[in-house]
Design an enzyme around this catalytic site. Structure first.
Site, PDB file in Angstrom:
ATOM      1  N   SER A  29     149.457  -6.067  -4.193  1.00 13.75           N
ATOM      2  CA  SER A  29     149.286  -7.442  -3.729  1.00 13.75           C
ATOM      3  C   SER A  29     149.218  -8.334  -4.956  1.00 13.75           C
ATOM      4  O   SER A  29     148.264  -8.263  -5.738  1.00 13.75           O
ATOM      5  CB  SER A  29     148.000  -7.576  -2.921  1.00 13.75           C
ATOM      6  OG  SER A  29     147.639  -8.945  -2.848  1.00 13.75           O
ATOM      7  N   HIS A  54     153.946  -7.041  -2.449  1.00 10.28           N
ATOM      8  CA  HIS A  54     153.367  -7.724  -1.285  1.00 10.28           C
ATOM      9  C   HIS A  54     152.884  -9.103  -1.739  1.00 10.28           C
ATOM     10  O   HIS A  54     152.061  -9.200  -2.649  1.00 10.28           O
ATOM     11  CB  HIS A  54     152.202  -6.857  -0.784  1.00 10.28           C
ATOM     12  CG  HIS A  54     151.462  -7.394   0.389  1.00 10.28           C
ATOM     13  ND1 HIS A  54     151.766  -7.063   1.690  1.00 10.28           N
ATOM     14  CD2 HIS A  54     150.384  -8.217   0.472  1.00 10.28           C
ATOM     15  CE1 HIS A  54     150.921  -7.644   2.513  1.00 10.28           C
ATOM     16  NE2 HIS A  54     150.061  -8.360   1.806  1.00 10.28           N
ATOM     17  N   ASP A  56     151.035 -12.569  -0.685  1.00  9.42           N
ATOM     18  CA  ASP A  56     150.130 -13.154   0.302  1.00  9.42           C
ATOM     19  C   ASP A  56     150.285 -14.664   0.331  1.00  9.42           C
ATOM     20  O   ASP A  56     149.860 -15.356  -0.598  1.00  9.42           O
ATOM     21  CB  ASP A  56     148.688 -12.761  -0.037  1.00  9.42           C
ATOM     22  CG  ASP A  56     148.439 -11.294   0.230  1.00  9.42           C
ATOM     23  OD1 ASP A  56     148.600 -10.882   1.387  1.00  9.42           O
ATOM     24  OD2 ASP A  56     148.100 -10.555  -0.717  1.00  9.42           O
ATOM     25  N   MET A  58     149.256 -18.086   1.989  1.00  4.21           N
ATOM     26  CA  MET A  58     148.156 -18.660   2.781  1.00  4.21           C
ATOM     27  C   MET A  58     148.289 -20.176   2.841  1.00  4.21           C
ATOM     28  O   MET A  58     148.650 -20.808   1.840  1.00  4.21           O
ATOM     29  CB  MET A  58     146.817 -18.285   2.138  1.00  4.21           C
ATOM     30  CG  MET A  58     146.652 -16.788   1.925  1.00  4.21           C
ATOM     31  SD  MET A  58     144.988 -16.406   1.341  1.00  4.21           S
ATOM     32  CE  MET A  58     145.180 -14.665   0.919  1.00  4.21           C
ATOM     33  N   HIS A  87     153.523 -11.602   3.373  1.00  2.65           N
ATOM     34  CA  HIS A  87     152.474 -11.571   4.389  1.00  2.65           C
ATOM     35  C   HIS A  87     152.132 -13.022   4.681  1.00  2.65           C
ATOM     36  O   HIS A  87     151.458 -13.674   3.882  1.00  2.65           O
ATOM     37  CB  HIS A  87     151.278 -10.776   3.833  1.00  2.65           C
ATOM     38  CG  HIS A  87     150.126 -10.709   4.764  1.00  2.65           C
ATOM     39  ND1 HIS A  87     148.897 -10.183   4.383  1.00  2.65           N
ATOM     40  CD2 HIS A  87     149.987 -11.078   6.067  1.00  2.65           C
ATOM     41  CE1 HIS A  87     148.064 -10.245   5.415  1.00  2.65           C
ATOM     42  NE2 HIS A  87     148.696 -10.787   6.437  1.00  2.65           N
ATOM     43  N   MET A  89     150.231 -15.644   6.157  1.00  2.00           N
ATOM     44  CA  MET A  89     148.967 -16.028   6.777  1.00  2.00           C
ATOM     45  C   MET A  89     149.011 -17.529   6.992  1.00  2.00           C
ATOM     46  O   MET A  89     148.277 -18.306   6.363  1.00  2.00           O
ATOM     47  CB  MET A  89     147.794 -15.604   5.875  1.00  2.00           C
ATOM     48  CG  MET A  89     147.576 -14.099   5.904  1.00  2.00           C
ATOM     49  SD  MET A  89     146.625 -13.506   4.497  1.00  2.00           S
ATOM     50  CE  MET A  89     147.946 -13.292   3.316  1.00  2.00           C
ATOM     51  N   MET A 158     145.393  -5.068   9.627  1.00  2.51           N
ATOM     52  CA  MET A 158     144.493  -5.632   8.614  1.00  2.51           C
ATOM     53  C   MET A 158     143.166  -4.872   8.624  1.00  2.51           C
ATOM     54  O   MET A 158     142.568  -4.648   9.679  1.00  2.51           O
ATOM     55  CB  MET A 158     144.225  -7.117   8.896  1.00  2.51           C
ATOM     56  CG  MET A 158     145.409  -8.043   8.658  1.00  2.51           C
ATOM     57  SD  MET A 158     146.092  -7.984   6.990  1.00  2.51           S
ATOM     58  CE  MET A 158     144.693  -8.496   5.995  1.00  2.51           C
ATOM     59  N   ASP A 193     146.260  -3.179   5.047  1.00  2.00           N
ATOM     60  CA  ASP A 193     146.055  -4.190   3.999  1.00  2.00           C
ATOM     61  C   ASP A 193     144.592  -4.617   3.964  1.00  2.00           C
ATOM     62  O   ASP A 193     144.068  -5.121   4.958  1.00  2.00           O
ATOM     63  CB  ASP A 193     146.958  -5.398   4.313  1.00  2.00           C
ATOM     64  CG  ASP A 193     146.873  -6.501   3.270  1.00  2.00           C
ATOM     65  OD1 ASP A 193     146.176  -6.326   2.253  1.00  2.00           O
ATOM     66  OD2 ASP A 193     147.520  -7.539   3.482  1.00  2.00           O
TER      67      ASP A 193
HETATM   68  C1  DX5 Z   1     143.963 -10.549   2.118  1.00  2.00           C
HETATM   69  C2  DX5 Z   1     145.320 -10.117   1.675  1.00  2.00           C
HETATM   70  C3  DX5 Z   1     145.387  -8.822   0.969  1.00  2.00           C
HETATM   71  C4  DX5 Z   1     144.551  -8.745  -0.271  1.00  2.00           C
HETATM   72  C5  DX5 Z   1     144.358  -7.321  -0.659  1.00  2.00           C
HETATM   73  O1  DX5 Z   1     144.110 -11.729   2.819  1.00  2.00           O
HETATM   74  O2  DX5 Z   1     146.175 -10.004   2.806  1.00  2.00           O
HETATM   75  O3  DX5 Z   1     146.741  -8.485   0.689  1.00  2.00           O
HETATM   76  O4  DX5 Z   1     145.064  -9.471  -1.320  1.00  2.00           O
HETATM   77  O5  DX5 Z   1     143.463  -7.289  -1.714  1.00  2.00           O
HETATM   78  P1  DX5 Z   1     142.408  -6.103  -1.908  1.00  2.00           P
HETATM   79  O6  DX5 Z   1     143.194  -4.856  -2.121  1.00  2.00           O
HETATM   80  O7  DX5 Z   1     141.633  -6.550  -3.086  1.00  2.00           O
HETATM   81  O8  DX5 Z   1     141.597  -6.041  -0.636  1.00  2.00           O
HETATM   82 ZN    ZN Z   2     148.234  -9.212   2.444  1.00  2.00          ZN
END
Ligand code: DX5
Ligand code: ZN
Length: 240
Positions: A29, A54, A56, A58, A87, A89, A158, A193
């Site tokens: 990530s 990956h 993220d 947001m 991903h 979000m 998740m 994840d």
């Molecule tokens: C959380 C993300 C994850 C996160 C994982 O919202 O979707 O991908 O970055 O990080 P760790 O491995 O630190 O939980």
């Molecule tokens: Zn993620």
């Protein structure tokens, strides 16, 4: 200076190949990477054997945090050949899917909690030639995604509430993975994840997951690429 740090010697597989691979896949990530040295970080992961990344995304609305948008995605695309899994979000992902694809996304995962009905968006992702993923949060029951499983290439379970890295793994994910694994085709993959570490990756692999997102576990180490390899081997060894 070359405009790309990607090496010609390594030809990473596509997400579709990784989805049906016999071995597990650990996706770093990038939320936890050193953005001050992004190109170097990408090169280090690619040369060190990472198979996909990956990202993220947001929106500060679906989750109480903001990350990156199109310019950073385009920059990452320029500096690595590795498949990029987004991903998303974000609320209302539909209008942005084509732009994400153009910017370099190979796969896009939307949240069941972010849409009234994911059918159209999942179909759009496939029509764009990308891998279609559907994610569900820890409190969301499997029954919420059940009607849409056929429209998915990836099911993202998740194991933390989305929004932040560094949270603790929620064991409810293991039960969901176990229940899902008997219901999917060989073409579909279960991804987990959040809070992935030695213990949680082994449990989830044994329950039937094959893709694992790791942020803190990878970027908290002095050699992140070696950690990706070690976790990949650990997961593969524990596969159901
Ligand atoms: C959380 C993300 C994850 C996160 C994982 O919202 O979707 O991908 O970055 O990080 P760790 O491995 O630190 O939980
Ligand atoms: Zn993620």
């Amino acid at each position: 200076m070359s405009d790309s740090y990607a090496t010609e010697s390594r030809l990473p597989g596509s997400l579709a190949q990784l989805r049906t691979a016999a071995t597990s896949v650990v996706l770093p990530s990038m939320l936890k990477c050193d953005f001050g040295h992004l190109a170097d970080q990408l090169a280090m992961l690619e040369e060190g054997g990472a198979q996909a990344l990956h990202l993220d995304i947001m929106d500060g609305h679906f989750v109480p945090n903001l990350t990156y948008g199109f310019p950073l995605l385009e920059a990452m695309r320029k500096f690595t050949k590795l498949p990029l899994e987004l991903h998303l979000m974000i609320d209302n992902p539909g209008p942005y899917l084509a732009r994400y694809r153009d910017a370099g996304a190979d796969g896009m995962t939307i949240h069941i909690e972010a849409v009234a009905d994911p059918t159209e968006a999942l179909g759009q992702i496939r029509d764009l030639g990308a891998e279609a993923g559907l994610a569900l949060n820890p409190p969301t029951p499997l029954s919420a995604i059940e009607p849409y499983l056929d429209a998915c290439d990836v099911i993202l379970v998740m194991s933390v509430m989305p929004g932040f890295g560094g949270q603790s793994f929620e064991p409810v994910a293991v039960d969901k993975v176990r229940q899902l694994s008997g219901r999917l085709s060989a073409e579909q993959v279960i991804e987990v994840d959040g809070g992935i570490n030695d213990q949680s990756i082994a449990q989830c692999a044994a329950a039937g997951a094959r893709w694992f997102v790791a942020g803190s576990a990878v970027f908290g180490m002095s050699d992140p690429a070696a950690e990706v390899q070690r976790l990949t081997e650990l997961a593969t060894k524990n596969q159901a």
